[in-house]
Design an enzyme around this catalytic site. Sequence first.
Site, mmCIF file in Angstrom:
data_model
loop_
_atom_site.group_PDB
_atom_site.id
_atom_site.type_symbol
_atom_site.label_atom_id
_atom_site.label_comp_id
_atom_site.label_asym_id
_atom_site.label_seq_id
_atom_site.Cartn_x
_atom_site.Cartn_y
_atom_site.Cartn_z
ATOM 1 N N HIS A 60 -2.184 0.727 7.078
ATOM 2 C CA HIS A 60 -2.468 1.053 5.681
ATOM 3 C C HIS A 60 -2.008 2.476 5.387
ATOM 4 O O HIS A 60 -1.861 3.302 6.297
ATOM 5 C CB HIS A 60 -3.967 0.914 5.406
ATOM 6 C CG HIS A 60 -4.335 0.927 3.964
ATOM 7 N ND1 HIS A 60 -3.788 0.081 3.037
ATOM 8 C CD2 HIS A 60 -5.216 1.712 3.264
ATOM 9 C CE1 HIS A 60 -4.305 0.310 1.850
ATOM 10 N NE2 HIS A 60 -5.173 1.309 1.957
ATOM 11 N N CYS A 98 0.815 -1.217 0.000
ATOM 12 C CA CYS A 98 0.000 0.000 0.000
ATOM 13 C C CYS A 98 0.846 1.264 0.000
ATOM 14 O O CYS A 98 0.469 2.267 -0.633
ATOM 15 C CB CYS A 98 -0.947 -0.014 1.197
ATOM 16 S SG CYS A 98 -0.127 -0.062 2.806
ATOM 17 N N ASP A 155 -7.748 6.048 -2.644
ATOM 18 C CA ASP A 155 -6.938 4.900 -2.246
ATOM 19 C C ASP A 155 -6.583 4.083 -3.482
ATOM 20 O O ASP A 155 -7.383 3.273 -3.953
ATOM 21 C CB ASP A 155 -7.696 4.031 -1.241
ATOM 22 C CG ASP A 155 -6.802 2.966 -0.620
ATOM 23 O OD1 ASP A 155 -5.637 2.846 -1.052
ATOM 24 O OD2 ASP A 155 -7.270 2.260 0.295
#
Length: 665
Positions: A462, A418, A478
């Site tokens: 994250h 991520c 995202d």
Amino acid sequence: MDAAAEAFEQQKLIRHENLLWLIVAQGVTILPLLFRLPVWLWLLWVGVMIWRLRIHSGKASYPKTWIKSLLAAGCLLGLAVSYRGSIGVDPMVGFLVCAFVLKLLELQSRKDGLLLLFIGFIAVAAQFLFAQAIYMALYASFACVVLITAWHTIYLTRPSSHRQKLKTGSLLLLHAFPLMLILFVVMPRLGPLWQVPMVQGAARTGFSDSLAPGDIGQLVKSGGTAFRVTFEGQAPPPGELYWRGLVLDTFDGRRWTLNPQWNTRITKPQTTGGLEHLTDYTLIMEPHQYQWLFALAEPISVKANKPRLQITQDGLVAAPMPIHNRLQYSVLSASPMQIKWPELSAFERKRWLQLPSLGNPKTQYLAEQWRAQRLDDTQLVAQALALFRQDFFYTLAPPTLGADVIDEFLFVTKTGFCEHFASSFTYLMRAVDVPARVVVGYQGGRFNSLENYWRVSQADAHAWAEVWLQGQGWVRVDPTHVVAPNRISQGIDSSLTEEERELVGAGEFTAPQWLSRLRNRADAAGFAWNRWVLNYNPERQGELLANLLGGMEVWRLALAFIGSCALLLGVYALLLLRRARFATSELQKALKVFDKNCAKYGLKRQPDESLSAFAARIPAQAPAFTAAAQKLASLAQQALYADAADSQTSLLQVQLLKTLRNFPK
């Protein structure tokens, strides 16, 4: 010294075999503390215990005064060196343990034993300075049972089984539990002992104030809980649970950091609409040794009993000091439709467009091409997301990147975690003059239906991006969701290979089903403990007592306390009367069976007739039972008048008496 004075002095001494209980009690009490203290304290305790056992067996003598003074000075020097002269909780607990251990060397009388035990109870309380979980409370209860058992044991003058001693200690603690519960509920809440600040150097958990490729990939491998959340009303869907912790604004070509020079106040957004669109929730944060906390965007109010929390200019929740202890706080967050953002100032745009002047030429060239297309900001965001849909892969073990990390990721490896996607996307947005920032925190969580809360673990760490769009303000984007949508909607374990799942969360996602259920139950028990015991603050106490008593006036509290204690004492009195009424000794039980069997032969012992008198008249009534009567008389004399110190012999005689309940036929 005459015989009476000598007997009195002997009563002050602890029986030889009961000294072992004091040694065991000390070991059980200080064991959790030794794991927090310097290693040499283990050696001190083992050495002192061996010395005391040699004294116990008669192979060594008590140390001289100068030896004890030397040991005490050595302990002080050791603590000063281990903690570099600092004064805090750890060195103070170390001093307590040293005094506790050295006291064992001069233990002789009951007075010494009592002092040792009193220090033991203080050591039990000191355990909660370092851990307040339910398992520590259970262990502390066990330690109290052992201490109370040792306390009872030092006054015993007759041998007794270890099982009976432990049973007595457990019952004594059990009898005190109802009163403890009354005091806990009714008495005014004071600051708990474990709110004393810890020393510097405690282990940090979670992410730091910077982000580089591989940082979160390493974090998600660790086990442990970050925080737990309960919602007032319906919780948002898992895909919307973005727990913001830190906003990073400065990129040096490899790492994103928070630049202190940007720490200036900006205009906070305004909220519109009613309370029906607000999300109300409470978090119990595990200690992580940092100041930043976590909340959903956009927090508009935050409340905690202690310390006083604040909402920063970037819409984050922060504490004035690093979090060294478990912290509960409540947050109200507004939905995006309620947020009205003011325009960015020139200074703020500069902050969110900052990029290094050199490096990543391929990405810079791509950005120039996009700018030449004269796309608006929304179209540029869509263009970047479309890029990530092309042959990019989500993995926990991406290849190592070189100097131009953005170029190598976007055009060579196309494989990352991520932080790779968030970092490269934010770089792209800034390169095309769209204000953007990297946000790190946690995403998702796992719902525990046993206590109706969400557990967010380190495996849920994250990173994502936020971009500034005209007329909308800061909007969450995202890019990981584009590459691995299951990561956002179902959790990290659903988007990795089987081999990678074994690495995440210290193997919690590949554990057997029975072990996972056991973990959930244990975590639910710990959550209930945190919520109703550790966080039983004055506000919660006021709500509970107001519901139970109808108010918080002093006379209501006094009446409730006195009434509860009176009821408790009444119950105790009834139990004692019932026990006194129905209690029978082993000898009484044997005599009852014996009298019943005698009645079969027409022989009846009078209520006030002793066994010896009864045995003396049996031969006249039944000559065939003469031998049995003589044996009965002998055993009766021994059982009733044996030496009180020789209880084992008395018990054996009672058992022999039982065997004579049937006369010869």
